[in-house]
Enzyme design. Structure first.
Site, PDB file in Angstrom:
ATOM      1  N   CYS A 139       0.836  -1.198   0.000  1.00 37.72           N
ATOM      2  CA  CYS A 139       0.000   0.000   0.000  1.00 37.72           C
ATOM      3  C   CYS A 139       0.879   1.260   0.000  1.00 37.72           C
ATOM      4  CB  CYS A 139      -0.894  -0.025   1.229  1.00 37.72           C
ATOM      5  SG  CYS A 139      -2.345   0.959   1.011  1.00 37.72           S
ATOM      6  N   CYS A 350      -3.635   8.382 -44.921  1.00 34.92           N
ATOM      7  CA  CYS A 350      -3.707   9.442 -43.915  1.00 34.92           C
ATOM      8  C   CYS A 350      -2.369  10.153 -43.750  1.00 34.92           C
ATOM      9  CB  CYS A 350      -4.160   8.874 -42.577  1.00 34.92           C
ATOM     10  SG  CYS A 350      -2.912   7.816 -41.817  1.00 34.92           S
ATOM     11  N   CYS A 357       7.772   8.718 -39.513  1.00 34.07           N
ATOM     12  CA  CYS A 357       9.097   8.269 -39.942  1.00 34.07           C
ATOM     13  C   CYS A 357       9.956   9.458 -40.387  1.00 34.07           C
ATOM     14  CB  CYS A 357       8.945   7.246 -41.074  1.00 34.07           C
ATOM     15  SG  CYS A 357      10.477   6.351 -41.394  1.00 34.07           S
ATOM     16  N   CYS A 392      -0.132   3.662 -37.423  1.00 35.45           N
ATOM     17  CA  CYS A 392      -1.107   3.512 -38.506  1.00 35.45           C
ATOM     18  C   CYS A 392      -2.496   3.222 -37.936  1.00 35.45           C
ATOM     19  CB  CYS A 392      -0.696   2.371 -39.437  1.00 35.45           C
ATOM     20  SG  CYS A 392      -1.923   2.035 -40.717  1.00 35.45           S
TER      21      CYS A 392
HETATM   22  S1  SF4 Z   1       0.057   3.034 -44.236  1.00 33.25           S
HETATM   23 FE1  SF4 Z   1      -1.313   3.509 -42.539  1.00 33.25          FE
HETATM   24  S2  SF4 Z   1      -0.403   5.328 -41.577  1.00 33.25           S
HETATM   25 FE2  SF4 Z   1       0.510   5.131 -43.605  1.00 33.25          FE
HETATM   26  S3  SF4 Z   1      -0.767   6.401 -44.897  1.00 33.25           S
HETATM   27 FE3  SF4 Z   1      -1.548   4.330 -45.072  1.00 33.25          FE
HETATM   28  S4  SF4 Z   1      -3.154   4.258 -43.538  1.00 33.25           S
HETATM   29 FE4  SF4 Z   1      -1.947   6.051 -43.049  1.00 33.25          FE
END
Ligand code: SF4
Ligand SMILES: Cc1cc2nc3c(=O)[nH]c(=O)nc-3n(C[C@H](O)[C@H](O)[C@H](O)COP(=O)(O)OP(=O)(O)OC[C@H]3O[C@@H](n4cnc5c(N)ncnc54)[C@H](O)[C@@H]3O)c2cc1C
Ligand SMILES: Cc1cc2nc3c(=O)[nH]c(=O)nc-3n(C[C@H](O)[C@H](O)[C@H](O)COP(=O)(O)O)c2cc1C
Ligand code: SF4
Ligand code: SF4
Lengths: 437, 453
Positions: A139, A350, A357, A392
């Site tokens: 505790c 996206c 990276c 991702c």
């Molecule tokens: S691999 Fe995944 S993180 Fe990269 S652009 Fe495509 S969806 Fe987006």
């Protein structure tokens, strides 16, 4: 159907799911309900010595963090050990054990670090018919200021001494509950073992402040404008607990010492992870406090179905199975080379992998190819770090693929070696060079 | 779109259009979607969704099992309460049942997608043919189930689990009842109804005899002579008559027959439909007939209902679906006369209606809608011979709360009983509960008599 019956240091329960010592196990009313719901055992809320019980604050005891959809991710509490009279607890424990002979009932105890205090309470507990005791050395708040709980748990010598007294004054199995508020959890585990403990359980809660109110400048939970650090538990602490369990499971000095795994267990999967990392059973607190006792049904059916699917028949078939695969960094295979691969059909473009990276790692993912928005891993730059996989938003869109031995690693220009080689023999390692010289 | 010629014609569309029109209404969730959907569930205590489900499936538990990657355990939880959980996941009007009660519907008008999650789990278990139940020791008792619809199948399965032998007698070619002959095509694609019948029968101990009609091929007393108990899950074999002039004109058809033919057709291209279709009625059958008529290539489809929107039995969701498919729904219109030309439907004359002193009356105003196809969906009736002196009320079989009829050793459930809700899921609940009652009675009867000194 897999056989989930559990035998932990001779204590039998119909399944490996116990409720940890905490409010869910504070009195007969709760424990009866827990057993009806299917819990295999309980560790009763920690008992203190005879006399006027401790008092809790009368304001909020909990703080929390949530996901955006209010899923509870971490809980923090400033509760103390039981605030009920010792004899009331003992009477109820005895009755409950009589009503539920097939379930495990463990008494958690925290009394001052004096031989007489332990000598006095142990026969009283033994008289209830409890299956074992758990020593609460964990505790982190309230009790430690009184020289108990984590204050003992942080000093290996004290642990060893108290365990020794307990082994001397009772025939009941002794489980030593460890605090995570320490640098190297193997030290208290080793001390408990030298004292003769039958098992260790971990983790107790972690020192924490969950949030601060920016209008009143008081930490939460706020009691009349002031707050105190509390003990953190729930899903957020699982990774910390898993590591500590694994450290003890693979430490040559404590190898084979039974472990009751605790910390953030919310689903059957969490429980299975503790078991394969060396726990002989598991204890749960926050998940029950969040969702009620019925949650155990999900844990039982989930564990059982997974075992059936994989052909594991009993808990012995799974316990500790991952322990040999927990290694020190220096022994990991440096000749294993992996590269990220993006499934272009799954990719929704996206750009998160690229920017992660590009800005923070190794500039190995394209943004444009032939003038078009297109994200692709450049194998001659990719170090295989796995960051893109983790950022991702699309499941299984980026995967890490191990290169076959004999193929070319475009980044280093070297052919992948089938042989295992680690840091201890690597030419860049000064120690390795010394050894060679 | 293909041909818009007047008259009741098949092959109005190209094969590709048929296929597209009659594909899954709600495509199944993939794993990721299922995890996201299940994550929204709060694991409520004494969950309102569960109370709203006529079969009381443990919804919070099954959803949590999906969220922890245990869809097989999840299916087990569903089937424990509802062995036709796969069909119910597809056809239940969840918007008026579980999902209406969901606390997230209360909070943000967006319930947890319970139906689609239920389908996700049951699909996986059925695809792997995972059977969760074993038969108890044989009891040596034999039970006749008349009617192989949801009520009869649920009853038979639960009886088989208890170790009894079951013979199901059904009048039609195939088992499944309205699952096979009534439910809209796009709700149960890929011959799901038959796959489900096979899944239910896999427990063993259930024999199905098709083309066996009560009142024609056997009577209730024949059944009682041969079996220890009888369950009647007869559904509603009759339909209401229009009682309007011109009803016999060519092109006036019962919606249930139209749908049954459609369901039995492989490609749908052989199902004739008019250019301008009028559907009479305001329930689920009316909407299903109208939507499918439209999907078969009808140019104009109009539902005429004699009361207001709020009185329609078809749910809000069904009405919206009809509208989205291009069906016009008109209210306060009651059929007066089918206009025929050369013995064929040419239109329909309707009375305008209103409510006066709580009674539906015609206003005196009339209107005409041009039509070459009229589908009647004005209600089904219970119809069966050979039942003897069984007590009926309002034309349905009377049962007590365990499903017992007025006759000894005879139980009933589903659409054919008074108080039935005309839902697949309610039929399942009644069949299952009757099986429990039958089992209790048979078990008590086979207890050795206590000697009285
Ligand atoms: S691999 Fe995944 S993180 Fe990269 S652009 Fe495509 S969806 Fe987006
Ligand atoms: C067009 C239509 C669409 C529907 N859509 C939905 C929907 O989307 N969702 C929903 O929940 N509900 C829907 N329903 C209602 C649902 O189909 C019924 O409530 C459910 O099928 C009732 O089940 P049951 O077992 O009582 O009867 P049925 O499914 O009607 O089964 C009765 C069985 O008994 C057999 N039978 C009848 N008479 C005899 C006899 N004399 N001898 C031997 N066998 C006999 C029949 O052949 C049939 O197989 C719909 C109904 C219709 C008509
Ligand atoms: C409110 C509260 C009170 C607790 N009290 C005790 C206690 O009295 N004794 C003890 O050994 N651990 C106590 N714990 C710690 C739990 O037993 C457990 O070790 C910890 O919560 C981690 O598990 P979890 O993540 O499943 O909650 C308490 C935890 C909470 C949340
Ligand atoms: S959980 Fe119960 S005891 Fe605690 S603050 Fe809320 S109402 Fe009070
Ligand atoms: S009411 Fe909604 S949120 Fe609550 S258990 Fe049911 S599905 Fe989940």
């Amino acid at each position: 159907m897999a056989d989930l019956r559990n035998n932990f240091v001779g204590i039998k329960s119909p399944n490996p799911f116990w409720l940890a010592s905490a409010p869910p196990t504070d009195k007969a009313y709760n424990v009866e309900r827990a057993f009806k719901a299917g819990w295999g055992g309980v560790v009763w809320k920690t008992l203190g010595e005879e006399g006027p019980p401790v008092v809790n604050v009368n304001g909020p005891r909990y703080g929390a963090i949530w996901g955006a959809d209010r899923r509870l991710l971490g809980l923090n509490n400033i509760e103390l050990i039981t605030d009920r009279d010792l004899y009331t607890n003992l009477r109820e424990m005895k009755q409950v054990k009589m009503n539920w002979p097939d379930r495990a009932l463990i008494a958690s105890i925290m009394v001052p670090c004096e031989e007489n205090a332990w000598k006095a309470i142990l026969p009283l507990v033994e008289e209830t018919g409890a299956d074992g005791i758990e020593l609460n050395f964990g505790c982190p708040h309230g009790m430690s200021e009184r020289g108990m709980g984590a204050a003992v748990g942080q000093v290996p010598e004290y642990i060893e001494m108290v365990v020794r007294w307990c082994k001397q004054y009772t025939r009941m199995p002794v489980i030593t509950k460890l605090t995570p508020n320490i640098t190297d959890v193997r030290k208290p585990a080793r001390a408990a073992k030298s004292g003769g403990t039958d098992a260790v359980s971990l983790i107790n809660t972690i020192n924490s402040i969950t949030s601060v109110n920016l209008d009143t400048f008081s930490p939460e939970p706020s009691i009349d404008g002031k707050g105190s650090h509390g003990g953190y538990c729930g899903p957020a602490v699982k990774p910390i607990a898993l590591n500590m369990v694994a450290e003890i499971a693979r430490d040559p000095e404590t190898y084979g010492l039974p472990i009751s795994g605790i910390g953030g267990i919310t689903t059957w999967r969490d429980a299975a992870e503790f078991l394969v990392l060396g726990a002989g059973n598991v204890q749960v607190c926050t998940a029950a406090m969040t969702y009620g006792f019925k949650i155990v049904q999900e844990m039982i059916t989930g564990l059982s179905n997974w075992m059936d699917t994989k052909g594991h028949r009993t808990l012995d078939d799974i316990c500790g199975r991952a322990v040999p695969n927990v290694s020190d960094w220096q022994y990991l295979n440096l000749n294993y080379i992996a590269k990220a691969r993006i499934d272009q059909d799954a990719c929704i473009q996206c750009g998160r992998c690229h920017i992660a990276c590009e800005d923070t790692s190794h500039q190995a993912i394209t943004q444009y190819v032939d003038g078009k928005r297109h994200f692709e891993v450049m194998e001659d730059e990719c170090v295989g770090c796995n960051l893109c996989v983790n950022v991702c938003p699309v499941q299984d869109c980026i995967t890490m693929v191990g290169l076959e031995p004999g193929t070319l690693d475009e980044r280093t220009g070297k052919v992948v070696d089938a042989n295992y080689a680690n840091w201890t023999t690597h030419p860049n390692n000064p120690m390795a060079r010394q050894a060679a010289e | 779109m293909g041909t818009t010629e007047t008259g009741i014609l098949s092959g109005r569309l190209s094969p590709v259009e048929y296929e597209k029109n009659f594909s899954d209404l709600h495509p199944p969730l993939d794993e990721h979607e299922a995890l996201v959907a299940s994550d929204r569930c709060y694991f409520c205590y004494d969950a309102p969704c569960m109370t709203a489900c006529p079969t009381s499936i443990d919804i919070p538990l099954f959803i949590r099992q999906i969220s922890t990657g245990n869809p097989i355990g999840s299916a087990n939880t569903i089937f424990d309460q509802n062995i036709l959980g796969g069909m119910c996941a597809r056809v239940c009007p969840t918007e008026t049942l579980c999902e209406q009660a969901c606390v997230r519907n209360t909070a943000e008008h967006r319930p947890v997608e319970i139906g689609r999650l239920q389908r996700y789990a049951t699909d996986i278990a059925m695809r792997e043919n995972r059977q969760f139940y074993e038969r108890a020791e044989p009891t040596g008792k034999s039970i006749a189930v008349v009617g192989a619809g949801p009520a009869g199948l649920a009853c038979a399965h639960r009886l088989a689990v208890k170790g009894h032998d079951v013979v199901i007698y059904d009048a039609r070619e195939k088992a499944g009842g309205l699952n096979e002959y009534g439910i809209a095509t796009y709700k149960a694609v890929d011959d799901f109804a038959q796959a489900e019948v096979d899944y239910v029968l896999a427990i063993g101990g259930i024999e199905i005899r098709n083309r066996q009609m009560l009142g024609r091929d056997f009577s209730l007393s024949d059944m009682l002579a041969k079996h220890d108990a009888v369950f009647l899950g007869l559904g509603l074999a009759g339909v209401n008559a229009l009682r309007a002039e011109g009803e016999t004109a060519e092109g006036v058809e019962d919606a249930v027959d139209f749908i049954a033919a459609l369901r039995q057709s492989e490609t749908k291209s052989d199902i004739p439909v008019g250019r301008r279709v009028v559907v009479l009625g305001g329930g689920m059958t009316a909407v299903d007939a109208a939507v499918q008529a439209k999907l078969l290539g009808a140019e104009e489809v109009t539902i005429c209902y004699r009361r207001g929107k709020e009185n329609m039995n078809a749910s809000e969701f069904e009405q919206d679906l009809a509208a989205a498919k291009g069906v016009t729904i008109r209210h306060w219109l009651q059929p007066k006369r089918v206009i025929a030309r050369d013995g064929k439907v040419a239109g329909i004359e309707l009375d305008y209606t209103t409510i006066e002193d709580g009674r539906l009356i015609t206003t005196g105003e009339t209107g005409v809608i041009t039509a070459d196809h009229v589908l009647k969906a004005i209600g089904q009736t219970f119809e069966a011979d050979g039942l003897g002196v069984i007590t009926l009320q309002s034309g349905r079989i009377v049962i007590d709360d365990e499903g017992r009829t007025s006759l000894d050793r005879v139980w009933a459930g589903g659409d054919c009983v008074l108080g039935g809700e005309d839902l697949t899921v309610s039929a399942v609940a009644m069949g299952r509960d009757a099986a429990e009652s039958i089992n209790r009675v048979l078990a008590a009867a086979s207890q050795p008599a206590v000697a009285v000194a």
